[in-house]
Design a protein around this motif. Structure first.
Motif, PDB file in Angstrom:
ATOM      1  N   ILE A  46      45.908 -32.023  31.821  1.00 20.11           N
ATOM      2  CA  ILE A  46      45.841 -33.487  31.833  1.00 20.11           C
ATOM      3  C   ILE A  46      45.448 -34.006  33.212  1.00 20.11           C
ATOM      4  CG2 ILE A  46      47.215 -35.588  31.599  1.00 20.11           C
ATOM      5  CD1 ILE A  46      46.430 -34.243  28.948  1.00 20.11           C
ATOM      6  N   ASP A  47      45.986 -33.402  34.260  1.00 30.05           N
ATOM      7  CA  ASP A  47      45.633 -33.813  35.622  1.00 30.05           C
ATOM      8  C   ASP A  47      44.133 -33.662  35.860  1.00 30.05           C
ATOM      9  OD1 ASP A  47      48.270 -34.366  36.122  1.00 30.05           O
ATOM     10  OD2 ASP A  47      48.684 -32.487  37.165  1.00 30.05           O
TER      11      ASP A  47
ATOM     12  N   ASN B 219      53.065 -33.367  22.932  1.00 26.75           N
ATOM     13  CA  ASN B 219      54.119 -32.385  23.195  1.00 26.75           C
ATOM     14  C   ASN B 219      55.435 -32.756  22.519  1.00 26.75           C
ATOM     15  OD1 ASN B 219      52.153 -31.234  24.756  1.00 26.75           O
ATOM     16  ND2 ASN B 219      53.182 -31.551  26.713  1.00 26.75           N
TER      17      ASN B 219
ATOM     18  N   ASP C 115      49.504 -28.472  28.893  1.00 25.71           N
ATOM     19  CA  ASP C 115      50.064 -28.319  30.238  1.00 25.71           C
ATOM     20  C   ASP C 115      49.652 -29.469  31.155  1.00 25.71           C
ATOM     21  OD1 ASP C 115      51.245 -25.927  29.510  1.00 25.71           O
ATOM     22  OD2 ASP C 115      49.514 -24.723  30.138  1.00 25.71           O
ATOM     23  N   ASP C 116      50.461 -29.675  32.179  1.00 24.17           N
ATOM     24  CA  ASP C 116      50.200 -30.761  33.131  1.00 24.17           C
ATOM     25  C   ASP C 116      48.844 -30.612  33.810  1.00 24.17           C
ATOM     26  OD1 ASP C 116      52.644 -31.851  32.539  1.00 24.17           O
ATOM     27  OD2 ASP C 116      53.663 -31.083  34.335  1.00 24.17           O
ATOM     28  N   ASP C 117      48.491 -29.387  34.175  1.00 29.91           N
ATOM     29  CA  ASP C 117      47.246 -29.210  34.925  1.00 29.91           C
ATOM     30  C   ASP C 117      46.015 -29.579  34.087  1.00 29.91           C
ATOM     31  OD1 ASP C 117      47.557 -27.054  33.222  1.00 29.91           O
ATOM     32  OD2 ASP C 117      46.795 -25.563  34.636  1.00 29.91           O
TER      33      ASP C 117
ATOM     34  N   LYS D 281      51.631 -27.121  23.057  1.00 32.50           N
ATOM     35  CA  LYS D 281      51.859 -28.111  24.108  1.00 32.50           C
ATOM     36  C   LYS D 281      50.703 -28.081  25.108  1.00 32.50           C
ATOM     37  CE  LYS D 281      56.830 -28.684  23.867  1.00 32.50           C
ATOM     38  NZ  LYS D 281      58.070 -28.917  24.631  1.00 32.50           N
TER      39      LYS D 281
ATOM     40  N   LYS E 231      48.354 -39.278  30.194  1.00 32.85           N
ATOM     41  CA  LYS E 231      49.751 -38.822  30.270  1.00 32.85           C
ATOM     42  C   LYS E 231      50.503 -39.132  28.976  1.00 32.85           C
ATOM     43  CE  LYS E 231      50.237 -37.059  34.453  1.00 32.85           C
ATOM     44  NZ  LYS E 231      50.653 -35.627  34.659  1.00 32.85           N
TER      45      LYS E 231
ATOM     46  N   GLN F 207      49.436 -36.727  26.322  1.00 32.96           N
ATOM     47  CA  GLN F 207      50.144 -35.454  26.485  1.00 32.96           C
ATOM     48  C   GLN F 207      51.571 -35.553  25.950  1.00 32.96           C
ATOM     49  OE1 GLN F 207      51.203 -34.582  30.516  1.00 32.96           O
ATOM     50  NE2 GLN F 207      51.366 -32.365  30.183  1.00 32.96           N
ATOM     51  N   ARG F 208      52.248 -36.652  26.288  1.00 36.91           N
ATOM     52  CA  ARG F 208      53.638 -36.829  25.852  1.00 36.91           C
ATOM     53  C   ARG F 208      53.727 -36.891  24.331  1.00 36.91           C
ATOM     54  NH1 ARG F 208      56.700 -40.838  24.071  1.00 36.91           N
ATOM     55  NH2 ARG F 208      55.051 -42.394  24.323  1.00 36.91           N
TER      56      ARG F 208
END
Length: 663
Positions: A536-537, A374, A532-534, A530, A367, A370-371
């Motif tokens: 990283i999930d 992004n 996406d959340d998916d 960027k 996470k 990712q942060r």
């Protein structure tokens, strides 16, 4: 111009590379090497895979193949990992190369002939079932200091360096039987004679970072003992003495020389003398787990040989994963090969650098990765570059506009651009790689603010020269970024240079040479996207799933879970100690004569640290009587006394009858 010899710690060839290897060693070394090449220094950066030692031999035994097959498999994987991360090594070789064997054996002979290596009679663990002496990693048992499970060379829990004969309840890793202690001999290096030499090196070397200096000084406080430099095994570099059949040079006695043999191989290929680099400036990039090897053993060996000691040893601290210690055995790890299958390697180079200073432990979090990508790369650097290139094409046909009549804001921004290369360079020179990258981000953030404040999309109609100055300076910063980012994220830096339409920058001082008015740039391309959340999930789910699978397999194979039938096989009787005496040359073992009802058994027990022999006479004890007899320190033991491992407290069934079996 300086010549700089840079080495990366040799990766051990019993597995591929994970993020921790990259963060502590290869990435900082590469940043330092790339920058020094760009400022005109002559750099030689070398590495090799470390292919000897017992872990590789043990893995080969388990797979029923030769050790060279194991090391070759992982050498190739490691080479691919290093290449995939754009680590700019000048040479990457192997410690199984003939050149390395020659250098290591000649080094050993030189120290032997000078009297710094000597033969010494010792006792060693010997497996009668395998009919061989057991090097350290071939033994597992209980740490005598903290009571945890430990290997023959050290305890991972308390960090204690051990001799295999110190282990309690030792077991042969190959067959599981209990080894005996036998007389043998090994060759020792007179490390104790170099106490003053090493202390002087540590105390007076101003280049050494605090973590290396402090770690070494703590070791030196206890005083240096002579260091065993050989092992009894087939896998390794043979000791070059006729009398030393079946003995090899200890892996830490020859692995250091991988730096030299790799450089020597490079010299053969280029015709350039590697010694010129070593004699100018040497820096080793290592992980903190091998600080004492490089700051104590290695300088002492070099001093004995008559060679210059390294100018600097830079040790990266540990990297954890999602708040937990990385574990390859539990698959709680991110392999470099898996990362580059999904992401651009420059994203990892960026994150591992900016996440924390190299001299502090830090954590890899998906996470946070990712942060940082992004909010940092995409929103700060990527946003600035995209707007600069897009508006240059939109308002000035893709050509650098003229710079005239600059405002105070323009001149202040111009000053920031001119100063950036020197500031970043100073940080890298001082091994403060994160601070250099933070300085780049600071200027980029100010660049975004400058761009917003100048509003070129409005000024192009109301005040065209203001818009021209804004885009002129923004493109100058873009060019500077293409150069100052090169040590950190080389592929992305080259992509920036391609859009700016300049040759791939190789010289640092090009950063302050402005793009001339009228220079045409290429169209903007997305440089930093960027995540996406998916995405990283999915990575987090994959990590947790592999851990779950590994733990389930461990549960299935847990050797400490037994059935009642298994327990019935263990025959435990009540005994009474009739005689007790110390075993000569052992400070842990007692020889006991124990009455178990139908006979008296001789049992060797590790109780000497807890009881005087007289205290044990007539004590009732619980005895495992159907254990296979074994010899400890040459004394036959026909059972096991049950006691706690840490305190030595005996299980004393006072109300039971002698010979009574525990059901």
């Amino acid at each position: 111009m300086s010549k700089i010899f840079i080495s990366c710690a040799l990766p051990y060839a019993n597995g591929p590379c994970h993020l921790g290897h990259l963060r502590s060693t290869y990435l900082p070394a590469d940043i330092y090497a790339r920058y020094n090449r760009m400022i005109g220094n002559d750099v030689l950066m070398v590495c090799a895979s470390d292919e000897h030692g017992t872990p590789i031999a043990v893995k080969a035994d388990n797979e029923n193949i030769k050790p060279i097959e194991v090391s070759k498999r992982y050498h190739d994987m490691i080479a691919d990992d290093i290449k995939s991360m754009n680590i700019s090594l000048d040479n990457f070789t192997r410690t199984t190369d003939e050149r390395h064997y020659d250098i290591a054996q000649n080094f050993f002979l030189d120290l032997y002939n000078k009297g710094y290596i000597y033969k010494k009679d010792i006792t060693q663990l010997f497996c009668e079932n395998c009919n061989k002496f057991l090097p350290d990693r071939y033994v597992e048992g209980i740490c005598p200091v903290c009571g945890s499970e430990a290997r023959g060379d050290h305890c991972e829990k308390c960090g204690r360096v051990l001799d295999p004969t110190e282990l309690e309840d030792p077991k042969c890793l190959t067959c599981g039987s209990t080894p005996v202690i036998k007389d043998s001999y090994q060759y020792f290096f007179k490390l104790s004679e170099f106490q003053d030499v090493v202390e002087n090196y540590i105390d007076n070397n101003i280049n050494l970072p605090p973590n290396v200096r402090n770690y070494a000084k703590n070791w030196l406080k206890e005083g240096l003992n002579d260091w065993v430099l050989t092992r009894d095994m087939d896998w390794g570099i043979p000791v070059p003495l006729d009398e030393a059949l079946g003995k090899v040079i200890y892996v830490w006695g020859e692995a250091f020389l991988g730096y030299i043999s790799s450089a020597s191989q490079w010299s053969d290929e280029t015709g350039i003398k590697w010694e010129d680099y070593w004699n100018d400036y040497v820096v080793h990039f290592i992980g903190k787990d091998i600080i004492y090897h490089h700051s104590i053993f290695w300088p002492a060996l070099l001093s004995a040989y008559g060679c210059k000691m390294p100018d600097n040893i830079y040790a990266g601290e540990f990297l954890s994963l999602e708040g937990q210690k990385m574990s390859t055995s539990k698959n709680w790890v991110v392999w470099i090969s898996d990362f580059v299958d999904q992401f651009d390697p420059d994203l990892l180079r960026f994150y591992l650098t900016i996440n924390a200073p190299l001299n502090k432990d830090t954590d890899f979090s998906w996470k946070d990765f990712q942060r940082r990508n992004n909010d940092g790369l995409a929103d700060v650097i990527g946003n600035f570059l995209h707007r600069t290139f897009t508006f240059t094409h939109k308002f000035f046909d893709g050509k650098i506009p003229e710079y005239k009549g600059p405002s105070d804001e323009d001149m202040e921004f111009e000053k920031l651009i001119r100063e950036l290369p020197d500031k970043v360079g100073e940080f890298i020179t001082d091994y403060e790689f994160r601070d250099g990258l933070l300085e780049i981000f600071r200027v980029c953030k100010l660049g975004n603010k400058y761009f917003n404040d100048q509003e070129p999309w409005k000024a192009v109609k109301e005040n065209p020269q203001k818009a021209a100055n804004t885009l002129y300076l923004s493109n100058q910063l873009a060019k500077t970024l293409a150069i100052v980012l090169k040590p950190y994220i080389p592929t992305k830096a080259d992509a920036i240079a391609e859009i700016i339409n300049i040759d791939i920058p190789e010289k640092w001082d090009e950063a302050i040479v402005p793009l001339p008015a009228g220079h045409e740039i290429n169209k903007a391309k997305p440089l930093f996207k960027k995540i996406d959340d998916d995405v990283i999930d999915a990575q987090i789910a994959k990590l947790n799933e592999t851990l779950k699978i590994t733990e389930e397999k461990e549960d299935e194979n847990m050797s400490d879970i037994i059935t009642i039938d298994d327990f019935d096989k263990v025959e435990i009787k009540i005994g009474q100690i009739k005689e007790a005496e110390k075993i000569e040359k052992s400070d842990k073992l007692l020889k006991l004569q124990v009455d178990i009802g139908d006979e008296v058994r001789q049992i060797v027990a590790g109780l000497a640290k807890f009881y005087d022999p007289e205290e044990l006479i007539d004590r009732k004890v619980a005895v495992v009587v159907n254990l296979k007899p074994a010899k400890l320190f040459g004394t036959l033991s026909e059972g096991m006394i049950l006691a706690t491992g840490e305190s030595g407290a005996l299980l004393t069934p006072d109300e039971c009858e002698i010979g009574e079996r525990i059901q």
